[in-house]
Structures are given as structure tokens and as C-alpha cells.
Motif scaffolding. Structure first.
Motif, PDB file in Angstrom:
ATOM      1  N   LYS A 235      76.269  31.974  81.978  1.00 47.49           N
ATOM      2  CA  LYS A 235      77.391  32.491  81.336  1.00 47.49           C
ATOM      3  C   LYS A 235      78.729  30.969  80.461  1.00 47.49           C
ATOM      4  CE  LYS A 235      79.865  34.602  78.648  1.00 47.49           C
ATOM      5  NZ  LYS A 235      79.869  35.006  76.881  1.00 47.49           N
TER       6      LYS A 235
ATOM      7  N   PHE B  52      81.260  28.582  79.486  1.00 44.36           N
ATOM      8  CA  PHE B  52      83.076  28.657  77.909  1.00 44.36           C
ATOM      9  C   PHE B  52      83.083  27.453  77.674  1.00 44.36           C
ATOM     10  CE2 PHE B  52      83.518  32.333  81.034  1.00 44.36           C
ATOM     11  CZ  PHE B  52      84.013  33.301  79.961  1.00 44.36           C
TER      12      PHE B  52
ATOM     13  N   THR C 278      85.538  36.896  87.877  1.00 43.36           N
ATOM     14  CA  THR C 278      85.865  37.574  87.610  1.00 43.36           C
ATOM     15  C   THR C 278      85.058  37.795  86.140  1.00 43.36           C
ATOM     16  OG1 THR C 278      88.536  36.974  87.585  1.00 43.36           O
ATOM     17  CG2 THR C 278      87.860  37.736  85.829  1.00 43.36           C
TER      18      THR C 278
ATOM     19  N   GLY D 222      83.513  41.362  84.752  1.00 43.19           N
ATOM     20  CA  GLY D 222      83.087  40.771  83.057  1.00 43.19           C
ATOM     21  C   GLY D 222      82.250  41.858  82.320  1.00 43.19           C
TER      22      GLY D 222
ATOM     23  N   LEU E 140      81.305  44.663  83.311  1.00 44.54           N
ATOM     24  CA  LEU E 140      82.082  46.046  82.338  1.00 44.54           C
ATOM     25  C   LEU E 140      81.432  46.045  81.367  1.00 44.54           C
ATOM     26  CD1 LEU E 140      85.679  46.113  84.305  1.00 44.54           C
ATOM     27  CD2 LEU E 140      84.386  47.809  84.246  1.00 44.54           C
ATOM     28  N   GLY E 141      80.891  45.185  81.136  1.00 51.64           N
ATOM     29  CA  GLY E 141      80.175  45.125  79.227  1.00 51.64           C
ATOM     30  C   GLY E 141      81.548  44.055  78.456  1.00 51.64           C
ATOM     31  N   LEU E 142      82.357  43.597  79.050  1.00 50.36           N
ATOM     32  CA  LEU E 142      83.305  42.946  78.553  1.00 50.36           C
ATOM     33  C   LEU E 142      83.039  41.491  77.388  1.00 50.36           C
ATOM     34  CD1 LEU E 142      86.813  43.577  80.827  1.00 50.36           C
ATOM     35  CD2 LEU E 142      86.321  44.490  78.748  1.00 50.36           C
ATOM     36  N   ALA E 143      81.308  41.109  78.053  1.00 46.14           N
ATOM     37  CA  ALA E 143      81.347  40.490  77.649  1.00 46.14           C
ATOM     38  C   ALA E 143      79.694  39.811  77.580  1.00 46.14           C
ATOM     39  CB  ALA E 143      81.580  38.899  78.170  1.00 46.14           C
TER      40      ALA E 143
ATOM     41  N   VAL F 129      72.667  46.126  80.351  1.00 44.23           N
ATOM     42  CA  VAL F 129      74.322  46.572  80.760  1.00 44.23           C
ATOM     43  C   VAL F 129      73.876  46.647  79.578  1.00 44.23           C
ATOM     44  CG1 VAL F 129      74.611  44.215  80.046  1.00 44.23           C
ATOM     45  CG2 VAL F 129      76.093  45.168  81.544  1.00 44.23           C
TER      46      VAL F 129
ATOM     47  N   ASP G 238      91.677  41.421  86.246  1.00 42.84           N
ATOM     48  CA  ASP G 238      92.211  41.156  85.977  1.00 42.84           C
ATOM     49  C   ASP G 238      93.601  41.985  86.173  1.00 42.84           C
ATOM     50  OD1 ASP G 238      91.984  38.264  86.337  1.00 42.84           O
ATOM     51  OD2 ASP G 238      91.734  38.212  83.760  1.00 42.84           O
TER      52      ASP G 238
END
Lengths: 446, 300
Positions: B15, B17, B47, B51, B54-57, B71, B82
Motif C-alpha cells: 500500500k 500513499f 495503522t 485499516g 477493517l476494509g477502510l482501504a 476482505v 486511531d
């Protein structure tokens, strides 16, 4: 609690449940509760209190009629709401609905619970829209109730001087408030966009108010009609055209359509920004640049396209205010109000046709082109009474605003328009010809 | 273990950014019913990994399966990263009730609040809660969904010792009942007290994953604090013992040694009539291993 390994449902939460959740959160905020209370109580108190005073807000549209009819109060409130209250309300509600999650650090929690960016957006947009509608409805209902209870539901005098029956006045007041929902939605869309794009920044919260202020200033400038009508803020004043006969429907429809286009575009842009946001990396979301490219530029594009469309489709070049239109508008209003004064004084009734009122207007003492807004318009109204050969004449000084609204201030003779009251058999009453408001249709051909 | 039975199975997860690589080809297996620790220095990618769980990204590369499903389709996952997401204008009970309604759950709010020790403050607004109380309420919100995989970011933050013990008890009970718990922490003592296995991340890479016992072993050279009845004799004997280095002898004796050499020193001290009043590692074996591994990775 006995935790089990039974699988919990994971499907995205339906919008209805998300909507209720967002509504609970909004309504739990003290400032929202306070706003709801204020919007449902304060206008009634304000209108009732002002209606009882002898010194009325005559510089506000319909303000001079507040102690005559209860239907003037909600229109005074509407004028105030369009300039101040509605932009601020949309800022507080729509401008904060996404930013609040940034501030509280609850985005990830919400995303884990709802599992759909799209549904979160729809839920939040609908919840904030609901609260805004409750606030607007509160202002409308409260001011109308306050006015009618304090003064009564007498007929209302329109912006061309014609008398509007109580039932029609009630319907028009309601319609006027419904019409301003369109520009309110536009500001709400801008609020959602600011809230998504700028997050915790105060600018995100204040964006609708700042945009409304900028557009309000633009409406005061001598801009061409096409530009004026292409701004969603025109929707906040276009309702005035409802109070002439016939109604000035063209600018009203354009104002509503433009406002709805802004609402749809701003909300769509907010949605696109929101669904593309990466919530695992809050520090590098690059919102400012995206806000510029995905927010401001398309809206500016819409403004340009709308200006072009209005300019081509309507007679909208120049200021929209010329000598013919001013003369026609003042003549119509004068004739209607003369009849009203005649009835107050219990004189024999006359018709507008019998009066055959004509008006001659100049601007700047004839030294400048009789065109455009300004407070240097001077008009002489001439009318005839049945059975007499002599024509009556009355002078008015006009202050014409760039949105077409004007105030005509009587300048004699004193028997007609020289004093603010007339002595009637029933006692002193406000003189309808002393000072009156009017409205020039910007799109009509002179 | 059969891959299909794993609670978490990650292969080659990457991943980024922008130019920053947050996770770099991470492989991870977590067995069901286990409390798994995720540790690493700041910026290690903890984090980001939580994330993703949790499937946030969505990962840029690699595959991630939760409880045997991709996922995006995983069910029974709950938790927070957070800090817990709570609404300060609502009470603890209303926070949970609103969440339960949102998820369409028929949950016993009072039972969950009692489970995390917040029954007494159920009707207080969260605005007045301490960090530790918020952490507990965040845990309660996660428990509402009866998760099969519970993902918690620094769950012990702000908790007092009693609160920490309480939360640890809840997590142990969940694990005993078959749920899997993944916790991140900066505190190695928490990880030691809670986790059976640990994954250490450094600069987005896995530098260790496995049972805690594997991380700290007898062949690890550590610094020990040694307090005796005769410091000068103890210092002299330590210097004479093979495999023992005196690091600091000025005020408090600190020696560096592996366990066998330390045993020899103890025997000599006792033989010389020197009473040993305290012997403790300056940093825990786990923390020493953590520092060793993460510093190695950072030095690359």
C-alpha cells in the motif's frame, strides 16, 4: 455479555438507517437544537413586536405594511432570511455535516459501521437537508403566525399596488418561501462541498455564507441581467415577482432552475470528492488542490454556461431597467394605490381605466441616459378623474436598485402624496401614495 | 494450518500513499481464536495494515483474506483505528444504541456496557469521558457486532492498571470463545501480557512474525540491573566472570550477559556471600528483540 463467534451481518447499512443515525447525531447537538428553537420562535416574536410599533422597517420590502396585515411579516422575514439567516443556517448544518466527523475523528468508525461511502454521503446529505427544511419551515410558519396573530390576516398590497385577498396572500407567502428553498438547496450543496473538500478548516464551514455574501454583493453591482440571473443568489429575490399582477414568472423560473442546477452540481462534486477520499491516510488527502479543480472550476463553468444561455434565450442585455419599464411600472402601481386611497377616503370608486394614468420619468435631471439603477430617477404621474377635464399630477423621486426593486417617494402635491398619513372618516391611516415599493421586471421588453 | 481456516491471510500486501510505501509486500497469517500483537515504531505501517483489515482501504497489490473470504466480502469484522469513533453529544448508551440501530442489531446495550465496566456512566455524555473510558466504550461498540475478528489500535491507551486488566480480561475471554483479536501497541509489556503471537513491522515490512517465545531466547545478550549487599564485590566478581561485561558500576551495577553467563555470576555471588537483592533486565527481552529487529531494518 457473552460474546459468540456467530457472524454479524456485514452488508452495507441501508440509507434509511444511515439517515436516522445522522439525524440523531445532528439533533443531539445543542447548537442545532438552539437553531430549531430560534427558527420556530424568534420570527413570531420579532414580527409581532415590530408590527405593534409605529416606526416600521420601511426600507425593507413589505415592511411598511407590517402593522396593516399579518402577511407582510413573513415576507419581511423572507427578505432577511435570504440575505443573512439562510446562508448562515446552511453553513452551520450542511457546512459542518462532514467536517464534524473530521473534527471528532469518527470517519473510520463510521466507515466500518456503514461500509459504503455512497450511503454515508446520501444519509448525511438527506439528514442535513431535513434539518435545513425544518429550520426554513420554522421561520416561515413562525413569522406568519406571529404576523397574523398580532395584526390579523388583512389583504396585502402587492408590489404593483394591487390588493391581494387574504387567502391569495397566504398562498403567495407560502409559495415565496417554497421558492427560496431552491437557492437554499444551492447553498446547502455548496456547504456539503466545502465540508467535504475543506474538512476542519473554518473556510469549509463558512463557505456557504461567504459564497452568499459574494453573490449578494454581486447582485448590488450594476451587472448585466444575464449575469445577475445566472447567480443562484437571484433565487433569494426572484420571489418578489410573485407579488405583481401578472406575476413576473420568467426571472422566477430562471432563478429556481439556476439554483437547482447549482445544488445538483455542487452536491455531485461533493459526492465525487467524498467517495475518492482515502480514509487510511488523513494527512495526505490533498484536499485544497482537489477542492479547486473538482469544486470551484466546474461551478465557474456552470456560471459561464448559464450566463451564455440566459443571454441568448432572453432579452437580458444591459441592466434590464429602462425608461419605458420604469414609467409603466410606476403608472400601474400608482393607479392601483390611487384606488386604495380613494377607498380609504370613502370617495367614489374609480377604475384604472378611468384614471388612465401615465408617467413620465427622467434620470439625473435629464442629463444622463434614462437607463439603469440609481436614486436619481424622477417621475411625474398624470391621471384623470371621471367628470373632470383637468388632469391630476404627482411627483415621485425613485430609488431603483439594480435587481429592479424600487422605492417611490412622494414629492407632492401634499393632498395626494405629501404626507405619510391620510385623514379618513375612521381616523388617520397610512397614505398608500406617500411612499411605495415597486418592482421592474428585468427580462421584459420595455 | 490450512489456509482456509486462518482468520487473516495476507500475501504480498503493498500500500502506497503517493511516493510513500506504507506496506511493502507484507505476508501475514493469523490463526483463529488467537490474540495477535502488531508492533512497530511510528510509521511502520501498523495503522495502514489495521485499516486494510477493517476494509477502510484497498491494498495496491497482494491478496487479503479475512475468515476465509476476500476482505471486501468479509463478515464479522469490527474494531477501531486511531481511537474509537464516538459522538460526544450523545451518552454512552445512546452512542451504542444509535450504532446498534444503524447496523440493525438487536443488542443488549446494558450488557455490553457492563462487559466493559461502563454501566455506571451509561447515561453520561461522552463529552466528559476520559481517554480510558472512551477506549472502553470503543471496545463496547465493537463488541456490539459480536465480531469474529476484532481489530483494535492501541486499545490500552489511557487505561489505568485496573482498566487495562479489565480490558485484557475481555479480550482473553473473546479469544477463548473463538474470536480472533488483532491489537496494535507501542507497549511491549501489554503485548507480552496479552498476545500469544506477535508481528513486528518496520518501515512497512514484516521483520518478525510468530510466537512471543521465539522472539526472546536464552542466547540473547541483555543488560541487567543488579542490586546486591556489597556493590564493590559484586562489580569485581562480574568483571571476573567470563561472558559478563560491566556496563555501569558507578551507582547501580548494570551488566551485559547471556543467560548462562548470568547464571555463573549468580553462583559466584552467592558463593562469595554477597546477597542478591534485585536482578532485572533493563529492557524486557521482548523489547530488546523489538529494538534490535527494528533498528536493523531501519539501518538498511
Amino acid at each position: 455479555m457473552t460474546a459468540t463467534v456467530e457472524a454479524a451481518p456485514v452488508a452495507a447499512v441501508p440509507v434509511t438507517r444511515g439517515y436516522r443515525f445522522e439525524l440523531v447525531k445532528l439533533v443531539s447537538q445543542w447548537r442545532i437544537r438552539l437553531l430549531v428553537l430560534a427558527c420556530w420562535l424568534a420570527p413570531a416574536v420579532f414580527v409581532a413586536a415590530v408590527s405593534q410599533q409605529s416606526d416600521l422597517p420601511t426600507d425593507t420590502l413589505f415592511g411598511r405594511w407590517m402593522n396593516i396585515t399579518g402577511w407582510a411579516g413573513p415576507l419581511v422575514m423572507l427578505g432577511f432570511a435570504g440575505v443573512y439567516a439562510l446562508p448562515l443556517l446552511t453553513s452551520v448544518v450542511a457546512g459542518d455535516v462532514f467536517a464534524a466527523e473530521d473534527r471528532l475523528g469518527t470517519w473510520r468508525h463510521l466507515l466500518v459501521a456503514v461500509r459504503s461511502h455512497r450511503r454515508i454521503f446520501v444519509s448525511k446529505a438527506l439528514a442535513s437537508l431535513t434539518v435545513i427544511l425544518v429550520l426554513v419551515a420554522g421561520m416561515a410558519v413562525s413569522s406568519a403566525v406571529g404576523g397574523v396573530l398580532a395584526v390579523g390576516g388583512q389583504p396585502l398590497v402587492g408590489l404593483d399596488g394591487h390588493v391581494i385577498a387574504p387567502a391569495d396572500a397566504a398562498g403567495l407567502v407560502l409559495l415565496a418561501w417554497i421558492c427560496v428553498l431552491a437557492p437554499t438547496l444551492a447553498l446547502a450543496g455548496i456547504g456539503l462541498l466545502g465540508s467535504v473538500a475543506l474538512g476542519r478548516s473554518p473556510m469549509g464551514l463558512l463557505l456557504p455564507a461567504v459564497v452568499a455574501l459574494a453573490m449578494g454583493v454581486a447582485q448590488m453591482l450594476p451587472l448585466p441581467v444575464a449575469v445577475r440571473l445566472a447567480l443562484p443568489s437571484y433565487g433569494f429575490i426572484a420571489w418578489e415577482g410573485l407579488f405583481t399582477s401578472p406575476a413576473q414568472a420568467g426571472p422566477l423560473v430562471i432563478g429556481i432552475v439556476v439554483s437547482l442546477l447549482w445544488a445538483v452540481l455542487a452536491t455531485t462534486l461533493a459526492y465525487l470528492l467524498f467517495v475518492r477520499r482515502d480514509f487510511t491516510n488523513l494527512s495526505t488527502d490533498g484536499t485544497s488542490r482537489r477542492a479547486l479543480t473538482l469544486g470551484a472550476l466546474p461551478l465557474a463553468g456552470l456560471l459561464v454556461v448559464t450566463i451564455g444561455f440566459v443571454a441568448v434565450a432572453t432579452p437580458s442585455t444591459g441592466s434590464g431597467i429602462d425608461q419605458d419599464k420604469v414609467q409603466q411600472s410606476v403608472a400601474t402601481a400608482f393607479a392601483h394605490l390611487y384606488r386604495l386611497q380613494t377607498r380609504q377616503l370613502h370617495r367614489p370608486d374609480v377604475t384604472e381605466e378611468q384614471l388612465a394614468t401615465t408617467v413620465a420619468c427622467t434620470k439625473g435631471d435629464g442629463l444622463v441616459e434614462p437607463e439603469g439603477p440609481g436614486n436619481d430617477w424622477r417621475c411625474v404621474a398624470t391621471w384623470h378623474l371621471p367628470g373632470t377635464t383637468a388632469a391630476g399630477q404627482a411627483i415621485y423621486q425613485l430609488d431603483v436598485a439594480s435587481d429592479g426593486q424600487y422605492v417611490a417617494d412622494g414629492d407632492g402635491p401634499k393632498e395626494v402624496n405629501g404626507y405619510f398619513q391620510v385623514r379618513t372618516p375612521d381616523g388617520d391611516q397610512p397614505n398608500p401614495l406617500w411612499q411605495f415599493d415597486g418592482h421592474i421586471e428585468l427580462l421584459s421588453k420595455g | 494450518m490450512d489456509d482456509a481456516t486462518l482468520a487473516v491471510r495476507a500475501r504480498g500486501i503493498t500500500k502506497c500513499f503517493g511516493d510513500v510505501v506504507a506496506l511493502d509486500h507484507v505476508d501475514l497469517d493469523i490463526a483463529p481464536g488467537q490474540i495477535h500483537g502488531l508492533v512497530g515504531p511510528n510509521g511502520a505501517g501498523k495503522t495502514t495494515l489495521l485499516g486494510l483489515l477493517l476494509g477502510l482501504a484497498v491494498a495496491d497489490e497482494g491478496s487479503l483474506e479475512i475468515l476465509g473470504a476476500p476482505v471486501a466480502k468479509a463478515s464479522g469484522v469490527a474494531g477501531f483505528v486511531d481511537g474509537p469513533g464516538l459522538y460526544p453529544s450523545l451518552t454512552a448508551r445512546k452512542n451504542l444504541a444509535a450504532l446498534a440501530k444503524l447496523r440493525g442489531l438487536d443488542a443488549d446495550i446494558d450488557e455490553v456496557l457492563a462487559e466493559v465496566g461502563l454501566a455506571d456512566v451509561a447515561d453520561d455524555r461522552v463529552r466528559g469521558f476520559s481517554l480510558g473510558m472512551r477506549q472502553r466504550l470503543g471496545l463496547a461498540a465493537a463488541l456490539l457486532t459480536k465480531p469474529r475478528l476484532l481489530v483494535l489500535d492501541e486499545p490500552a491507551n489511557g487505561l489505568d492498571p485496573a482498566g487495562k486488566k479489565h480490558v485484557h480480561g475481555v479480550l482473553h475471554r473473546l479469544a477463548a470463545e473463538g474470536s480472533t483479536v488483532v491489537v496494535s501497541s507501542h507497549r511491549m509489556d501489554d503485548v507480552e501480557a496479552l498476545c500469544a503471537e506477535v508481528t513486528i513491522l518496520a518501515t512497512g515490512r514484516v521483520v518478525f512474525t510468530g510466537p512471543l517465545g521465539k522472539l526472546s531466547s536464552d542466547d540473547q545478550e541483555l543488560d541487567y540491573r543488579l542490586r546486591t549487599s556489597d556493590p564493590s564485590a559484586a562489580s569485581r566478581l562480574a568483571a571476573e566472570t567470563t561472558g559478563v561485561v560491566v556496563v555501569d558500576g558507578a551507582e547501580l551495577l548494570v551488566v551485559r550477559a547471556m543467560v548462562p553467563a548470568l547464571d555463573a555470576l549468580m553462583s559466584r555471588l552467592i558463593g562469595a556471600g554477597v546477597a542478591v537483592r534485585e536482578l532485572a533486565p533493563v529492557v524486557s527481552p521482548l523489547e530488546a528483540a523489538f529494538l534490535d529487529l527494528t533498528e536493523q531494518e531501519s539501518g538498511r
